[in-house]
Motif scaffolding. Structure first.
Motif, PDB file in Angstrom:
ATOM      1  N   HIS A  12     -13.820  52.062  53.866  1.00 34.25           N
ATOM      2  CA  HIS A  12     -14.421  50.950  53.136  1.00 34.25           C
ATOM      3  C   HIS A  12     -15.288  50.156  54.099  1.00 34.25           C
ATOM      4  O   HIS A  12     -15.098  50.198  55.318  1.00 34.25           O
ATOM      5  CB  HIS A  12     -13.362  50.076  52.449  1.00 34.25           C
ATOM      6  N   SER A  13     -16.283  49.460  53.540  1.00 36.00           N
ATOM      7  CA  SER A  13     -17.227  48.732  54.381  1.00 36.00           C
ATOM      8  C   SER A  13     -17.548  47.376  53.770  1.00 36.00           C
ATOM      9  O   SER A  13     -17.320  47.140  52.583  1.00 36.00           O
ATOM     10  CB  SER A  13     -18.528  49.524  54.542  1.00 36.00           C
ATOM     11  N   LEU A  14     -18.104  46.504  54.598  1.00 35.66           N
ATOM     12  CA  LEU A  14     -18.646  45.231  54.139  1.00 35.66           C
ATOM     13  C   LEU A  14     -19.846  44.906  55.016  1.00 35.66           C
ATOM     14  O   LEU A  14     -19.770  44.957  56.244  1.00 35.66           O
ATOM     15  CB  LEU A  14     -17.616  44.106  54.239  1.00 35.66           C
ATOM     16  N   ARG A  15     -20.970  44.604  54.374  1.00 39.26           N
ATOM     17  CA  ARG A  15     -22.217  44.249  55.067  1.00 39.26           C
ATOM     18  C   ARG A  15     -22.617  42.874  54.576  1.00 39.26           C
ATOM     19  O   ARG A  15     -22.635  42.624  53.360  1.00 39.26           O
ATOM     20  CB  ARG A  15     -23.297  45.277  54.710  1.00 39.26           C
ATOM     21  N   SER A  16     -22.920  41.951  55.493  1.00 34.94           N
ATOM     22  CA  SER A  16     -23.336  40.615  55.082  1.00 34.94           C
ATOM     23  C   SER A  16     -24.573  40.163  55.842  1.00 34.94           C
ATOM     24  O   SER A  16     -24.802  40.542  56.989  1.00 34.94           O
ATOM     25  CB  SER A  16     -22.199  39.612  55.276  1.00 34.94           C
ATOM     26  N   LYS A  47     -18.455  51.723  47.664  1.00 30.69           N
ATOM     27  CA  LYS A  47     -17.359  52.008  46.747  1.00 30.69           C
ATOM     28  C   LYS A  47     -16.211  52.545  47.611  1.00 30.69           C
ATOM     29  O   LYS A  47     -16.400  53.529  48.330  1.00 30.69           O
ATOM     30  CB  LYS A  47     -17.797  53.044  45.712  1.00 30.69           C
ATOM     31  N   PRO A  48     -15.067  51.883  47.590  1.00 27.67           N
ATOM     32  CA  PRO A  48     -13.976  52.334  48.468  1.00 27.67           C
ATOM     33  C   PRO A  48     -13.565  53.774  48.171  1.00 27.67           C
ATOM     34  O   PRO A  48     -13.547  54.204  47.031  1.00 27.67           O
ATOM     35  CB  PRO A  48     -12.829  51.381  48.136  1.00 27.67           C
ATOM     36  N   VAL A  49     -13.256  54.481  49.222  1.00 28.57           N
ATOM     37  CA  VAL A  49     -12.755  55.838  49.102  1.00 28.57           C
ATOM     38  C   VAL A  49     -11.236  55.717  48.897  1.00 28.57           C
ATOM     39  O   VAL A  49     -10.586  54.903  49.561  1.00 28.57           O
ATOM     40  CB  VAL A  49     -13.107  56.663  50.363  1.00 28.57           C
ATOM     41  N   GLU A  79     -27.681  35.890  60.732  1.00 23.38           N
ATOM     42  CA  GLU A  79     -26.447  36.534  61.149  1.00 23.38           C
ATOM     43  C   GLU A  79     -26.233  37.789  60.310  1.00 23.38           C
ATOM     44  O   GLU A  79     -26.212  37.721  59.083  1.00 23.38           O
ATOM     45  CB  GLU A  79     -25.261  35.581  60.966  1.00 23.38           C
ATOM     46  N   SER A  80     -26.097  38.900  60.980  1.00 19.85           N
ATOM     47  CA  SER A  80     -25.890  40.199  60.341  1.00 19.85           C
ATOM     48  C   SER A  80     -24.515  40.707  60.769  1.00 19.85           C
ATOM     49  O   SER A  80     -24.179  40.682  61.955  1.00 19.85           O
ATOM     50  CB  SER A  80     -26.976  41.159  60.821  1.00 19.85           C
ATOM     51  N   ARG A  81     -23.736  41.164  59.802  1.00 20.17           N
ATOM     52  CA  ARG A  81     -22.406  41.693  60.134  1.00 20.17           C
ATOM     53  C   ARG A  81     -22.139  42.936  59.293  1.00 20.17           C
ATOM     54  O   ARG A  81     -22.419  42.962  58.097  1.00 20.17           O
ATOM     55  CB  ARG A  81     -21.336  40.652  59.879  1.00 20.17           C
ATOM     56  N   PHE A  82     -21.585  43.943  59.943  1.00 25.45           N
ATOM     57  CA  PHE A  82     -21.196  45.178  59.277  1.00 25.45           C
ATOM     58  C   PHE A  82     -19.817  45.571  59.783  1.00 25.45           C
ATOM     59  O   PHE A  82     -19.574  45.593  60.986  1.00 25.45           O
ATOM     60  CB  PHE A  82     -22.196  46.297  59.594  1.00 25.45           C
ATOM     61  N   THR A  83     -18.921  45.859  58.851  1.00 23.26           N
ATOM     62  CA  THR A  83     -17.587  46.322  59.205  1.00 23.26           C
ATOM     63  C   THR A  83     -17.295  47.594  58.416  1.00 23.26           C
ATOM     64  O   THR A  83     -17.512  47.636  57.203  1.00 23.26           O
ATOM     65  CB  THR A  83     -16.517  45.262  58.882  1.00 23.26           C
ATOM     66  N   LEU A  84     -16.823  48.585  59.121  1.00 21.05           N
ATOM     67  CA  LEU A  84     -16.411  49.850  58.514  1.00 21.05           C
ATOM     68  C   LEU A  84     -14.963  50.069  58.936  1.00 21.05           C
ATOM     69  O   LEU A  84     -14.652  50.066  60.129  1.00 21.05           O
ATOM     70  CB  LEU A  84     -17.293  50.993  59.003  1.00 21.05           C
ATOM     71  N   ALA A  85     -14.084  50.236  57.952  1.00 20.41           N
ATOM     72  CA  ALA A  85     -12.659  50.382  58.267  1.00 20.41           C
ATOM     73  C   ALA A  85     -12.040  51.468  57.397  1.00 20.41           C
ATOM     74  O   ALA A  85     -12.668  51.984  56.475  1.00 20.41           O
ATOM     75  CB  ALA A  85     -11.951  49.044  58.060  1.00 20.41           C
ATOM     76  N   GLY A  86     -10.799  51.771  57.680  1.00 18.56           N
ATOM     77  CA  GLY A  86     -10.069  52.822  56.980  1.00 18.56           C
ATOM     78  C   GLY A  86      -9.690  53.908  57.977  1.00 18.56           C
ATOM     79  O   GLY A  86     -10.232  53.974  59.076  1.00 18.56           O
TER      80      GLY A  86
END
Length: 144
Positions: A87-91, A79-81, A105-112
């Motif tokens: 914010h994050s996205l996991r695929s 849930k975006p802050v 394929e595993s991907r994780f992005t954490l941004a903000g």
């Protein structure tokens, strides 16, 4: 600066078997040392409830299914802050490579703007966790 963790493994198992491993949440504790418990319907907009081992701490984690293409991929996001804080996205994606072979394929992005602080505090543990989970998927898919 965003934290991105990409992990890929080629597996001597058909894509269907790898997908089975990824979506059999009730068995995560048998092979997954990072996310040792999970539950979800995978319906976009619904929750995915997890328990993760992050460093020496076990903690619950609730995120929200963003996409789901059965047999191919699913992704989820926190849930975006507010105010772009975090914010994050996991695929998770499974790619058939031919008879009896596939790629996970595993991907994780954490941004903000708060992501550098989280990366400093947890980045090492997140990388280790995602690496262990990727290896676990490959091992489990070849065993069952």
């Amino acid at each position: 600066m965003a934290l991105t963790i990409d992990e890929t493994i080629e597996i001597d198992a058909p894509a269907e078997k790898v997908w089975e491993v990824l979506t059999d949440f009730g068995r995560y504790g048998e092979w997954n040392t990072f996310c040792y418990e999970a539950a979800s319907t995978l319906e976009p907009g619904s929750p995915i409830d997890m328990k993760v081992q992050l460093g020496g701490n076990r903690r619950p984690q609730r995120e929200w299914i963003r996409t789901h293409t059965p047999g191919v991929e699913f992704s989820y996001t926190m849930k975006p802050v507010p105010l772009g804080t975090l914010h994050s996205l996991r695929s998770h994606t499974v790619v058939p490579l031919g008879p009896g072979r596939s790629r996970y394929e595993s991907r994780f992005t954490l941004a903000g703007w708060l992501s550098p602080v989280v990366t400093l505090a947890l980045g090492k543990h997140l990388r280790a966790g995602f690496t262990a989970m990727t290896a676990g998927v490959g091992k489990r898919a070849t065993e069952i």
